[in-house]
Design an enzyme around this catalytic site. Sequence first.
Site, PDB file in Angstrom:
ATOM      1  N   ALA A  66       1.505  -0.469 -24.601  1.00  0.00           N
ATOM      2  CA  ALA A  66       0.361   0.448 -24.578  1.00  0.00           C
ATOM      3  C   ALA A  66       0.636   1.533 -23.543  1.00  0.00           C
ATOM      4  CB  ALA A  66      -0.901  -0.329 -24.209  1.00  0.00           C
ATOM      5  N   GLY A 123       2.705  -4.258 -25.748  1.00  0.00           N
ATOM      6  CA  GLY A 123       2.224  -3.825 -27.063  1.00  0.00           C
ATOM      7  C   GLY A 123       3.374  -3.468 -28.003  1.00  0.00           C
ATOM      8  N   GLU A 150       4.357  -6.695 -29.382  1.00  0.00           N
ATOM      9  CA  GLU A 150       3.255  -7.123 -30.255  1.00  0.00           C
ATOM     10  C   GLU A 150       3.313  -6.387 -31.594  1.00  0.00           C
ATOM     11  OE1 GLU A 150       0.407  -6.425 -26.970  1.00  0.00           O
ATOM     12  OE2 GLU A 150      -0.450  -8.352 -27.556  1.00  0.00           O
ATOM     13  N   GLU A 175       2.780  -7.877 -19.511  1.00  0.00           N
ATOM     14  CA  GLU A 175       1.422  -7.483 -19.108  1.00  0.00           C
ATOM     15  C   GLU A 175       0.970  -8.176 -17.828  1.00  0.00           C
ATOM     16  OE1 GLU A 175       2.391  -8.026 -22.187  1.00  0.00           O
ATOM     17  OE2 GLU A 175       1.412  -6.649 -23.593  1.00  0.00           O
TER      18      GLU A 175
END
Length: 687
Positions: A63, A102, A105, A125
């Site tokens: 992200a 992310g 992911e 994270e």
Amino acid sequence: MSEVATMTIEGEVGVLTIDSPPVNALGIATRRGLDRGFRDFAGNPAIRAIVLICGGRTFFAGADITEFGKPMQEPGLQDVFDIIEDGVKPVVAAIHGTALGGGLELALICHYRVAVPSARLGLPEVHLGLLPGAGGTQRLPRIVGVDAALDLITSGRQLSATQARELGVVDELAGEGRLREDAIAFARRLLAEDRPLLRVRDRQDMIEPARGKPEIFADFRRRNARSFRGFKAPENIIKTIEAAVALPFEEGMKREAELFADLYESTESLAQRHVFFAERQTSKIADVPADTPTLPVRSVGVIGAGTMGGGIAMNFVSAGIPVTLVEMDQAALDRGLSVIRKNYENTAKKGRMTQAQVEACMGLITPALSLDSLAEMDLIVEAVFESMAVKQDIFAKLGRVARPDAILASNTSFLDLDAIAEATTLPERVIGLHFFSPANVMRLLEVVRGARTSKQVVATAMKLARQIGKIAVLSRVCNGFIANRLMAPRMAQSEALVLEGPTPAEIDRVIYDYGFAMGPFQMIDLVGLDVIGRDANVRTLRGDLVARDRLGQKKNGGFYDYDEARKPTPSPVAATIIADFAKSEGVAAGGPQSDADILTRLLYPIVNEGARILEEGIALRAGDIDMAAILGYGWPVYTGGPMFWADTVGLPTIVARLKEMQAAHGDAFAPAHLLETMAAEGKRFSE
Ligand code: 3H9
């Protein structure tokens, strides 16, 4: 088509390339590119399979952290993920560089994953005080099982592509430099073999064995209690994996979202996100821009083969840079070399180095007994004991011996670098490289910029720091530079406070509970009471202890007594010495002090010193001070460092309390001008 996305068609395979420098973070531009690309390919009947690949140096880095705290612009990450996962055409993620957070992911949403051998994959994270909030906690355990998922997500550790292949995270390794072709070929094979769309969310086989076994999680919590202490994210991560095992996928996702939201707002995560950016800021120097020409450093001379010199030499040889190590006599040189060898061999015993690598490192060290052997070095680092006269003498000689373009560095930890520089004919070549002990382990390197140090020398030192794996923080010249000067008030106040009643054990516990690995008295006992400077001309508490041969752990105990296993117990002898000294100083024992009082007494003066360091221009920015405290003194990361922590406490609160302490204990607590002004103007250090 959006600027970051390029679509090409290779027969039946559509290739979506995302290129959003520097690291393909999943910010709004990237999300729009993904959204349009996948919709377009979905609507194109000629395309039967899709390859998702990135341009630039890496697959998606996660992200976009710079978007955190701002309203989310559509499409969100989940919207994009849904399009991919619910699509009817197989999607192959083609991974190079790092697939992180992310980014991984997103790869797990894809139906298949192909990676080059040099790629690395992970869910980091936790280092931002967060958890993977886009399904990573629910999908990864479904591939690697609960034990591996717990380990990977709570540690943030990266897997090599080969490890990821073994664990099933990656389906196939591509040839290095052949990712695009190999991923397209893989997609064609999927079509030819009519392979099904694999959706990780549907898998149960790897989580099934953990169902109804709460002891797996209880054991994991117990085993890691020490390293998780103070951090908020690891516990939330464990809960998400419990949910992955116990709940249907959709409910697990809801649980993940709740636990992510809980972390997102937390002070711990805000602090860790601050540290992420502060770490990257330290290399930015306004008047020494990134394109400042640097000097090549292909050979290094280190003067002094003691603990510091040896550790410093290891940094360079570990990075493949040959070192000439100079000592005064053969015995000291042999001792130094044998310590270096022992350190490398210990690393090899732990499996983190091969014996051949040990020999290669040792082979890069040339022992020498004269400064003359440093004549051809690009960089010379002096690491002899802290005496201005000795250092000036060495630098005067170096001025004659060294090449005129060599960099001359001192590892002094508090002496006036400018006075050392003036001893040479080349003050613009002189810089401080202040390593922290053990120098081969600690990540902080204070780069000390003297009044006349050239920009080229500063830029070279900053670059070199990265090359040897250090985080460099730039400091101007002052007594103790940033980290040692910053932390000095904690020791001074501990020794003042212990005279008023609180015991060393009480004070240490408060500091430990705040998040440090040990308290100030445990630390000084470990280092040795005779090592940390004391003024021989005045009577001090430490001087009294040393006079009674209480030098710390190494001899008869110090502030504590120690058993054979070095376990500390409160010392009645030390207590008597403390009480006698308090009496001689006329300090009357006060009433009991609360933990909060002890903490403010010890830590607010550090914030105050940090403000002075900033207002004097010793440090470039508050974040640099935070990094120095975290990396040099083990200040707990989840508070963000002293200056960020001060913001969370509130600067007006700190100023008010400093003034109270000033009234009670004297001007050592007088608030710094900058601190008072910032508090009055409602400013924050982390702005
Ligand atoms: C996440 O994914 C949450 C999700 O689970 C779900 C949410 C719902 N965003 O480190 P470098 C910048 S959380 C924005 O010097 P390197 C960085 O600040 C994220 N910016 O390069 C720097 O900017 P500048 C999980 C980012 O080659 C520049 O890129 N992911 C991001 O040494 C170069 O960075 C992570 O935690 C980002 N995500 O290392 C991965 N990442 O040039 C964090 C970097 O202005 N990133 N920047 O100073 C890294 O670990 C390293 O940057 C990486 C490259 C290994 C990728």
